[in-house]
Design an enzyme around this catalytic site. Structure first.
Site, short mmCIF file in Angstrom:
data_model
loop_
_atom_site.label_atom_id
_atom_site.label_comp_id
_atom_site.label_asym_id
_atom_site.label_seq_id
_atom_site.Cartn_x
_atom_site.Cartn_y
_atom_site.Cartn_z
N LYS A 112 48.05 15.07 39.71
CA LYS A 112 46.75 15.35 39.09
C LYS A 112 45.59 15.15 40.06
CE LYS A 112 48.35 15.11 34.43
NZ LYS A 112 49.79 14.78 34.57
C1 PLP Z 1 50.81 15.50 33.96
C2 PLP Z 1 52.16 15.33 34.55
C3 PLP Z 1 53.19 16.27 34.34
C4 PLP Z 1 53.02 17.47 33.43
O1 PLP Z 1 52.15 18.44 33.96
P1 PLP Z 1 51.53 19.57 33.02
O2 PLP Z 1 50.54 20.29 33.88
O3 PLP Z 1 50.88 18.85 31.88
O4 PLP Z 1 52.64 20.46 32.56
C5 PLP Z 1 54.39 16.08 34.99
N1 PLP Z 1 54.61 15.00 35.78
C6 PLP Z 1 53.65 14.07 36.00
C7 PLP Z 1 53.96 12.90 36.85
C8 PLP Z 1 52.39 14.20 35.40
O5 PLP Z 1 51.45 13.27 35.62
#
Ligand code: PLP
Length: 465
Positions: A112
């Site tokens: 993120k």
């Molecule tokens: C947010 C997240 C996901 C999922 O990603 P999306 O874009 O919501 O599909 C997968 N793995 C981790 C570690 C995350 O923080």
């Protein structure tokens, strides 16, 4: 570039307004009015460019009319300078055809950061010339909260309120949020679940009184600018493995469908992608939707991959919009039905459209642990449980043997070290950049799971500036 809503009736916005708004006023999500195209020569020309420059080439059509190329370059350099690996998103080889794309070298150790570090820069830029102050309110089950706080801590014109369910995020995740002591950061521990916290945030966004007093902004993955930033690493990885002259497959650990939707955007822009694998844990609404057309929400099961424990995948609406031929009225009807019944059936022609690019797999806890051990024994890598869900799906599906398969590694293993230790016997150490996380002072406010209490707190604190 102009931005339109998936529900067809909100006003068309430019990139700046779409970034600051988050959700569209008709309840839909913003998307570019058309997919910009990158010619094969332009993709070939990405070979050898560093990450920040690749980002400029990929993102510039999306910001056209709002940011100059030089402004975008400055923001991109600032955002990706905060990563601890010079490649920003390095590839690691596991065997002759499986690769990991490590997306966790940002300040909070999850993918993120790739999007939120840029979003923080964009907010600062837009608010500096605009004279507005914004209030970001969000709910987090762990990773989004710390990445968003890290991105905006100490920035002028922004207050951030982040709700987390008390006692239900890991110690590392909580401390990554609560030890940021900048005065514009407000952590709230809610007595309740993540869904309770999320429901309060949604209610606040619809609350006339709150909207009258604050300019509310969203930082979850409904925000288009986040998805735009994630498109970049699909290009960056593909050109390093022989693209665009060779198709590449990607396997994506999926929750809200944001990360994998960015891969879809890369494909629409012209990147040859052989397959996008949607990897879910036992919370498998997307797997059921893509294989049987059954898009129905159940109850969430807690797993070792909490960032994928979801009932509803907000960004799936963006794919449905494209698959419907961009028919806003049809999407308004479908989503209305879903809101009433918590279930809908995806029409067969739309499913067939998705099947051309997407595959999916549901990975349970045992298969996840097996993949963790496989990466350790065969690839010499300790990976995190979310990445292991992606790897298990990549290995389960039949993909032509001459196509490289890249699994997106979405979190650093140290962020989920209990689960990693259970499967591998190895307890991954916290990276040096987290420093003395466990000695630092924490600051947060505990509130009951009561909407009026949360609203009163947000309004009072925001008014104090
Ligand atoms: C947010 C997240 C996901 C999922 O990603 P999306 O874009 O919501 O599909 C997968 N793995 C981790 C570690 C995350 O923080």
């Amino acid at each position: 570039m102009e931005y339109i809503s998936t529900r067809g009736s909100a006003p068309t916005l430019d990139f700046r307004a779409a970034t600051l708004a988050g959700l569209a006023s008709d309840g839909g999500l913003y998307l570019p009015a058309h997919w910009p195209q990158m010619a094969i020569e332009d993709i070939r020309a990405l070979a050898g460019l560093d990450y920040a420059e690749t980002a400029v080439r990929v993102m510039r059509p999306f910001v056209e009319g709002v940011l100059t190329e030089d402004e975008l370059r400055q923001l991109s350099r600032a955002a990706y300078g905060s990563f601890s690996h010079d490649a920003v998103t390095p590839l690691v080889q596991l065997d002759h055809r499986h690769w990991l794309l490590e997306l966790f070298h940002g300040p909070t150790l999850a993918f993120k950061d790739v999007a939120l570090q840029l979003l923080g820069q964009l907010f600062e830029k837009f608010l500096a010339d605009g004279g507005t102050d914004i209030t970001i309110v969000g709910a987090t089950s762990g990773d989004t909260g710390s990445a968003a706080i890290e991105a905006v801590a100490g920035r002028e014109h922004i207050q951030i309120f982040m709700l987390h369910p008390e006692g239900r995020v890991s110690d590392v995740q909580r401390r990554q949020m609560t030890t940021v002591l900048a005065p514009n950061v407000h952590n709230i521990a809610i007595d309740g679940s993540f869904d309770d916290a999320q429901a309060m945030v949604k209610r606040l966004f619809g609350d006339e009184e709150a909207r009258g007093q604050l300019t509310l902004s969203a930082v979850n993955s409904i925000n288009w600018a986040r998805l735009m930033a994630q498109v970049v690493y699909y290009f960056y990885a593909a050109v390093r493995l022989g693209g665009p002259d060779r198709p590449i497959a990607f396997s994506v650990p999926t929750g809200n469908f944001g990360d994998v939707f960015a891969g879809y955007v890369a494909a629409q822009m012209g990147l040859p992608i052989a397959r996008l694998v949607v990897a879910t844990n036992v919370n498998d609404i997307l797997h059921r939707a893509l294989t049987r057309g059954d898009y129905s929400a159940g109850t969430v099961t807690a797993t070792a991959t909490p960032s994928m424990d979801i009932q509803v995948s907000s960004n799936f609406e963006r794919l449905l919009f494209d698959l419907s031929g961009r028919d806003g009225a049809a999407i308004t009807g479908m989503m209305g039905e879903f809101d009433r019944n918590r279930a809908m059936t995806i029409p067969a022609d739309m499913l067939a459209g998705a099947a051309g690019l997407f595959s999916s797999a549901r990975i349970d806890g045992d298969a996840m642990a097996l993949a963790l051990r496989w990466a350790q024994e065969h690839g010499g890598q300790i990976i995190d449980p979310h990445s292991a869900v992606g790897l298990a799906a990549a290995r389960a599906l039949e993909i032509d043997a001459d196509i490289p398969v890249v699994t997106l590694a979405t979190a650093h293993p140290a962020k989920f070290r209990e689960a990693v230790e259970r499967a591998t016997g190895v307890r991954p150490p916290l990276p040096a950049r987290l420093g003395n996380l466990f000695e630092r002072e924490e600051r947060f406010t505990k509130l009951p799971g009561d909407y009026d209490a949360v609203k009163a707190f947000v309004l009072a604190e925001a008014a104090r500036g």
